[in-house]
Motif scaffolding. Structure first.
Motif, PDB file in Angstrom:
ATOM      1  N   THR A   3      35.420  40.402  41.265  1.00 18.17           N
ATOM      2  CA  THR A   3      36.537  40.138  40.479  1.00 18.17           C
ATOM      3  C   THR A   3      36.103  39.829  39.437  1.00 18.17           C
ATOM      4  O   THR A   3      34.826  39.950  38.897  1.00 18.17           O
ATOM      5  CB  THR A   3      36.023  38.913  42.047  1.00 18.17           C
ATOM      6  N   LEU A   4      36.987  39.297  38.979  1.00 20.62           N
ATOM      7  CA  LEU A   4      36.957  39.062  38.055  1.00 20.62           C
ATOM      8  C   LEU A   4      36.289  37.785  37.018  1.00 20.62           C
ATOM      9  O   LEU A   4      35.903  36.816  38.059  1.00 20.62           O
ATOM     10  CB  LEU A   4      38.024  39.080  36.624  1.00 20.62           C
ATOM     11  N   THR A   5      35.191  37.671  36.198  1.00 20.59           N
ATOM     12  CA  THR A   5      34.377  35.615  36.647  1.00 20.59           C
ATOM     13  C   THR A   5      34.716  35.075  35.859  1.00 20.59           C
ATOM     14  O   THR A   5      34.891  33.713  36.448  1.00 20.59           O
ATOM     15  CB  THR A   5      33.193  36.499  35.533  1.00 20.59           C
ATOM     16  N   PHE A  44      46.653  50.280  38.875  1.00 17.15           N
ATOM     17  CA  PHE A  44      45.464  50.210  37.395  1.00 17.15           C
ATOM     18  C   PHE A  44      44.687  48.660  36.932  1.00 17.15           C
ATOM     19  O   PHE A  44      43.655  48.885  37.137  1.00 17.15           O
ATOM     20  CB  PHE A  44      45.983  49.843  36.042  1.00 17.15           C
ATOM     21  N   SER A  45      45.020  47.596  37.211  1.00 17.17           N
ATOM     22  CA  SER A  45      44.245  46.720  37.130  1.00 17.17           C
ATOM     23  C   SER A  45      43.161  46.282  38.864  1.00 17.17           C
ATOM     24  O   SER A  45      42.299  46.337  38.780  1.00 17.17           O
ATOM     25  CB  SER A  45      44.818  45.259  37.446  1.00 17.17           C
ATOM     26  N   ALA A  46      44.419  46.776  39.673  1.00 12.27           N
ATOM     27  CA  ALA A  46      43.172  47.436  41.339  1.00 12.27           C
ATOM     28  C   ALA A  46      42.167  47.842  40.866  1.00 12.27           C
ATOM     29  O   ALA A  46      40.894  47.932  41.251  1.00 12.27           O
ATOM     30  CB  ALA A  46      44.484  47.169  42.026  1.00 12.27           C
ATOM     31  N   ARG A  50      37.948  47.611  41.625  1.00 13.47           N
ATOM     32  CA  ARG A  50      37.951  48.441  42.854  1.00 13.47           C
ATOM     33  C   ARG A  50      38.456  47.244  43.903  1.00 13.47           C
ATOM     34  O   ARG A  50      37.552  47.349  44.939  1.00 13.47           O
ATOM     35  CB  ARG A  50      36.285  48.481  42.702  1.00 13.47           C
ATOM     36  N   ASP A  51      39.750  47.430  44.063  1.00 24.54           N
ATOM     37  CA  ASP A  51      40.225  46.462  44.974  1.00 24.54           C
ATOM     38  C   ASP A  51      41.138  47.606  46.116  1.00 24.54           C
ATOM     39  O   ASP A  51      42.008  48.252  45.687  1.00 24.54           O
ATOM     40  CB  ASP A  51      41.154  45.337  44.376  1.00 24.54           C
ATOM     41  N   ASP A  69      36.609  55.859  47.773  1.00 26.11           N
ATOM     42  CA  ASP A  69      34.720  55.913  47.975  1.00 26.11           C
ATOM     43  C   ASP A  69      35.223  55.126  46.427  1.00 26.11           C
ATOM     44  O   ASP A  69      34.633  56.022  45.496  1.00 26.11           O
ATOM     45  CB  ASP A  69      34.419  56.721  48.362  1.00 26.11           C
ATOM     46  N   PHE A  70      34.586  54.479  46.285  1.00 22.23           N
ATOM     47  CA  PHE A  70      34.394  53.521  44.775  1.00 22.23           C
ATOM     48  C   PHE A  70      32.678  53.858  44.624  1.00 22.23           C
ATOM     49  O   PHE A  70      32.452  53.482  42.627  1.00 22.23           O
ATOM     50  CB  PHE A  70      34.600  51.929  44.701  1.00 22.23           C
TER      51      PHE A  70
END
Length: 164
Positions: A3-5, A44-46, A50-51, A69-70
Motif C-alpha cells: 500500500t502507498l504510505t 499499471f497501478s495495481a 503488487r495487487d 507471483d511477485f
C-alpha cells in the motif's frame, strides 16, 4: 499487497489525480473502469502496488493465469505513458491500448512498450492479452539536438516519444 504510505500522493497511472480519487476507487471495488484505457491505467497501478487480486479479477478468464507471483519481483514501476487507443470506449466491446511502462530495477531504468487488447463482458472491461513491441534499458541520449532519436528504439524523435 503493498500500500502507498500517503494516499494524497499522485496516482502512478499518470492521471494527475490522487490515488483514492483515481485507481483506488477501482482497486477497492467501489467502481469499475468505464474504458479500456482506464482499466489499463488501473492495472499499471495495481502492478506497482503488487495487487494480485485486482490483476486476476480484471484479466479475461480465457487468458488468465492461475496466479501471479511477485515474490521475486524487484521492479519498481515508475511511470505509464499511453501512446494510442483504438476503440475501448464506454459503448465498445473491444479495445486496444498501446502504452509504455517505465520501471527501475537493480539501479537501472527500463521501459516496456506493449500493445494490449481488452474485451468487455458483463458490462466490465477485462485485459485479454498483449504483445510487447520493445523492451530494454533506457539509455541516456547523448545527441540532444531537436532530431535526436529516442533511446527506446521506437524510431521516433526523443521529444515525441519517451521525452513527452
Amino acid at each position: 499487497m503493498t500500500t502507498l504510505t500517503n494516499n494524497t500522493e499522485s496516482c502512478l497511472c499518470g492521471s494527475g489525480l490522487n490515488y483514492p480519487e483515481c485507481c483506488g476507487r477501482y482497486h477497492g471495488g467501489e467502481h469499475y473502469p468505464p474504458t479500456a484505457e482506464t482499466l489499463m491505467r488501473s492495472r499499471f497501478s495495481a502492478y506497482a502496488r503488487r495487487d494480485v487480486d485486482y490483476l486476476l479479477a480484471t484479466w479475461d478468464a480465457s487468458k488468465r493465469p492461475a496466479n501471479i507471483d511477485f515474490s521475486k519481483e524487484t521492479a519498481q514501476w515508475q511511470k505509464l505513458t499511453i501512446v494510442d487507443t483504438k476503440k475501448g470506449g464506454a459503448q465498445d466491446s473491444k479495445g486496444i491500448v498501446e502504452f509504455k511502462a517505465y520501471y527501475r530495477q537493480d539501479g537501472e531504468d527500463y521501459f516496456m512498450h506493449e500493445i494490449s487488447r481488452f474485451v468487455k463482458s458483463d458490462s466490465r472491461w477485462r485485459y485479454l492479452d498483449g504483445v510487447i513491441k520493445a523492451a530494454g534499458k533506457v539509455v541516456a541520449n547523448t545527441d540532444t539536438g531537436k532530431n535526436a532519436p529516442c533511446a527506446c528504439g521506437s524510431g521516433k524523435k526523443f521529444k515525441r516519444c519517451c521525452g513527452r
